[in-house]
Design a protein around this motif. Sequence first.
Motif, mmCIF file in Angstrom:
data_model
loop_
_atom_site.group_PDB
_atom_site.id
_atom_site.type_symbol
_atom_site.label_atom_id
_atom_site.label_comp_id
_atom_site.label_asym_id
_atom_site.label_seq_id
_atom_site.Cartn_x
_atom_site.Cartn_y
_atom_site.Cartn_z
ATOM 1 N N LYS A 4 4.416 16.123 4.939
ATOM 2 C CA LYS A 4 3.242 15.609 4.239
ATOM 3 C C LYS A 4 3.684 14.599 3.178
ATOM 4 C CE LYS A 4 0.176 19.613 4.750
ATOM 5 N NZ LYS A 4 -0.629 20.634 4.033
ATOM 6 N N PRO A 5 3.274 13.347 3.318
ATOM 7 C CA PRO A 5 3.560 12.382 2.256
ATOM 8 C C PRO A 5 2.626 12.629 1.073
ATOM 9 C CG PRO A 5 2.255 11.340 3.962
ATOM 10 C CD PRO A 5 2.561 12.737 4.445
ATOM 11 N N THR A 6 3.164 12.708 -0.133
ATOM 12 C CA THR A 6 2.353 13.035 -1.297
ATOM 13 C C THR A 6 2.215 11.837 -2.239
ATOM 14 O OG1 THR A 6 4.232 13.770 -2.643
ATOM 15 C CG2 THR A 6 3.208 15.400 -1.188
ATOM 16 N N SER A 7 1.177 11.891 -3.059
ATOM 17 C CA SER A 7 0.987 10.834 -4.057
ATOM 18 C C SER A 7 2.107 10.856 -5.087
ATOM 19 C CB SER A 7 -0.367 11.014 -4.751
ATOM 20 O OG SER A 7 -0.433 12.243 -5.440
ATOM 21 N N ILE A 8 2.547 12.055 -5.487
ATOM 22 C CA ILE A 8 3.649 12.157 -6.440
ATOM 23 C C ILE A 8 4.924 11.582 -5.837
ATOM 24 C CG2 ILE A 8 5.080 13.748 -7.773
ATOM 25 C CD1 ILE A 8 2.221 13.480 -8.795
ATOM 26 N N GLY A 9 5.114 11.821 -4.547
ATOM 27 C CA GLY A 9 6.308 11.310 -3.882
ATOM 28 C C GLY A 9 6.356 9.793 -3.830
ATOM 29 N N ILE A 10 5.258 9.168 -3.477
ATOM 30 C CA ILE A 10 5.281 7.712 -3.325
ATOM 31 C C ILE A 10 5.484 7.008 -4.660
ATOM 32 C CG2 ILE A 10 2.781 7.296 -3.517
ATOM 33 C CD1 ILE A 10 3.109 5.294 -1.170
ATOM 34 N N VAL A 11 4.890 7.561 -5.730
ATOM 35 C CA VAL A 11 5.082 6.901 -7.022
ATOM 36 C C VAL A 11 6.469 7.183 -7.582
ATOM 37 C CG1 VAL A 11 2.617 6.866 -7.548
ATOM 38 C CG2 VAL A 11 4.002 8.794 -8.346
ATOM 39 N N THR A 12 7.008 8.369 -7.317
ATOM 40 C CA THR A 12 8.363 8.665 -7.771
ATOM 41 C C THR A 12 9.364 7.772 -7.049
ATOM 42 O OG1 THR A 12 7.723 10.961 -8.188
ATOM 43 C CG2 THR A 12 10.068 10.471 -8.124
ATOM 44 N N GLY A 13 9.131 7.521 -5.760
ATOM 45 C CA GLY A 13 9.989 6.602 -5.017
ATOM 46 C C GLY A 13 9.933 5.199 -5.571
ATOM 47 N N ALA A 14 8.742 4.755 -5.971
ATOM 48 C CA ALA A 14 8.617 3.429 -6.571
ATOM 49 C C ALA A 14 9.418 3.337 -7.859
ATOM 50 C CB ALA A 14 7.148 3.102 -6.831
ATOM 51 N N VAL A 15 9.325 4.373 -8.696
ATOM 52 C CA VAL A 15 10.085 4.377 -9.951
ATOM 53 C C VAL A 15 11.585 4.418 -9.669
ATOM 54 C CG1 VAL A 15 10.561 5.697 -12.058
ATOM 55 C CG2 VAL A 15 8.203 5.403 -11.273
ATOM 56 N N ALA A 16 11.993 5.154 -8.638
ATOM 57 C CA ALA A 16 13.406 5.169 -8.259
ATOM 58 C C ALA A 16 13.880 3.777 -7.857
ATOM 59 C CB ALA A 16 13.623 6.162 -7.120
ATOM 60 N N GLY A 17 13.053 3.068 -7.085
ATOM 61 C CA GLY A 17 13.408 1.702 -6.716
ATOM 62 C C GLY A 17 13.480 0.794 -7.923
ATOM 63 N N LEU A 18 12.568 0.958 -8.868
ATOM 64 C CA LEU A 18 12.568 0.148 -10.076
ATOM 65 C C LEU A 18 13.800 0.410 -10.921
ATOM 66 C CD1 LEU A 18 8.788 0.599 -10.928
ATOM 67 C CD2 LEU A 18 9.892 -1.585 -10.383
ATOM 68 N N ALA A 19 14.165 1.679 -11.078
ATOM 69 C CA ALA A 19 15.349 2.014 -11.866
ATOM 70 C C ALA A 19 16.620 1.486 -11.214
ATOM 71 C CB ALA A 19 15.438 3.535 -12.048
ATOM 72 N N THR A 20 16.683 1.532 -9.893
ATOM 73 C CA THR A 20 17.899 1.130 -9.194
ATOM 74 C C THR A 20 18.107 -0.373 -9.228
ATOM 75 O OG1 THR A 20 17.576 3.036 -7.739
ATOM 76 C CG2 THR A 20 19.190 1.417 -7.035
ATOM 77 N N ILE A 21 17.048 -1.156 -9.194
ATOM 78 C CA ILE A 21 17.194 -2.614 -9.217
ATOM 79 C C ILE A 21 17.434 -3.141 -10.626
ATOM 80 C CG2 ILE A 21 14.752 -3.137 -9.508
ATOM 81 C CD1 ILE A 21 17.327 -5.081 -7.368
ATOM 82 N N THR A 22 17.132 -2.348 -11.637
ATOM 83 C CA THR A 22 17.174 -2.838 -13.017
ATOM 84 C C THR A 22 18.489 -3.508 -13.413
ATOM 85 O OG1 THR A 22 15.434 -1.388 -13.840
ATOM 86 C CG2 THR A 22 17.098 -2.059 -15.424
ATOM 87 N N PRO A 23 19.652 -2.914 -13.146
ATOM 88 C CA PRO A 23 20.889 -3.572 -13.599
ATOM 89 C C PRO A 23 21.229 -4.847 -12.847
ATOM 90 C CG PRO A 23 21.391 -1.631 -12.289
ATOM 91 C CD PRO A 23 19.913 -1.609 -12.536
ATOM 92 N N ALA A 24 20.595 -5.080 -11.702
ATOM 93 C CA ALA A 24 20.974 -6.207 -10.847
ATOM 94 C C ALA A 24 19.881 -7.230 -10.646
ATOM 95 C CB ALA A 24 21.411 -5.672 -9.472
ATOM 96 N N ALA A 25 18.688 -7.011 -11.196
ATOM 97 C CA ALA A 25 17.501 -7.771 -10.809
ATOM 98 C C ALA A 25 17.675 -9.276 -10.867
ATOM 99 C CB ALA A 25 16.310 -7.351 -11.687
ATOM 100 N N GLY A 26 18.292 -9.805 -11.904
ATOM 101 C CA GLY A 26 18.427 -11.246 -12.035
ATOM 102 C C GLY A 26 19.693 -11.802 -11.442
ATOM 103 N N MET A 27 20.461 -10.963 -10.768
ATOM 104 C CA MET A 27 21.765 -11.382 -10.255
ATOM 105 C C MET A 27 21.869 -11.328 -8.739
ATOM 106 S SD MET A 27 24.158 -9.413 -13.035
ATOM 107 C CE MET A 27 23.903 -9.649 -14.799
#
Length: 429
Positions: A277-300
């Motif tokens: 079951k895909p959950t609403s909490i899961g999809i938003v947590t995944g988005a935040v995980a993607g945001l945190a992971t790109i943060t150190p590299a975003a402009g590079m």
Amino acid sequence: MRCLALCGSAGLTLALLVTPAFAATATDPGHTAWILTASALVLFMTLPGLALFYGGLVHARNVLSVLMQCFAICCVASVLWAICGYSLVFDGNAPVIGGLGKAFLAGLDAVRAPTLLPESAFALYQMTFAVITPALIIGAFPERVTFPFVVLFSAFWLMLVYVPVAHWIWGGGWMFGLGVLDFAGGIVVHTTAGIAALVLAVMIGRRRGFPAQMTPPHSPGMTMAGAGMLWVGWFGFNGGSALASDASAANAIIATHLSAAAGAIAWTAAEWIKIRKPTSIGIVTGAVAGLATITPAAGMVAPGAGLMIGFAGGIVCFYATLYVKQRLQIDDSLDVFAVHGVGGMLGSLLLAVFALPALGGIGFGETGSAVRQFGVQLLAIAVTLVWSGAVTYGLTKLIGLVTPVRVDAEAEYEGLDIASHGERAYEYN
């Protein structure tokens, strides 16, 4: 151009070593307007974005306490940043800590070299980073800690962990000298907060009923709204770290958006496979995980790299969450370490791969090869983990001598809204 090769949201560039003859002499209105807008976006991430994101994940009887903690941290961190935090990070380039020449934001320069910004705008932008970093940590211990502990810990942790690490990497300190890259805070923000959250979760202990009798979040809708605010605000977090309204900022925002989308898809797919079951909490947590992971590299890195980094962040953080809570049974309640800590560290290491010019990245300048850059990034992560973890442990012990860390069983059962603040977020029949 070397003068514009930004090293991170602190506005530090390789041009800090440039001679005064090349220093900027006038501000640019367009760049200034963008940084002021980005400052508002990053503050929007904490108030109300993070507050609502966390608030929706706790029980209804504790939601007001979470909002109070975020609000109080914003106030305390802003004042400390103005008094001495900014100066200790950005006044001078000593190896360990800056000076006090700009305490109380006095003596700010008309132009913050080598940017085209007034230093007041630069200081404001950096203040919003100082606000959100300790606020992230409260996701490790909601529903069971005293309000005085939250305030005292956040204040001292900001000065003893965030300020030194920010100086080491963004303020011309010893990590900057090694060539450590952190565009918008994968190490300075997410790694420091993530390891502090893990240490606190272990020291404070589990919530009542964890893990066998935990009830679901009281308002997934509130959490989704907060996550949407975080996503939008992250454009200022990463895009503003270019410290200019230019191609670097645009690239950072595109990579950030794609990484969030890829992280959400990856987490949802993993959740679908795991629990059907895909959950609403899961999809938003995944988005935040993607945001945190790109943060150190975003402009590079190239936008396409943002897709791959975000996908990796969604998958790795998903399984890190399961490992911490199910295998280790550590009650890092809102997954601060597994999402922000693991994501920030992962992105800081992947930077050494995806910043390669062959993959569309900006390269490493004088720092050398990708292998050397990976080693430098790994060293910075290791030192930051040890420093943040050790200071967090020591602070918690010391503050516990002054005020209780955890509320009593009755207050935990009643809920912190009433027990700590004498109010309720909602009225019940």
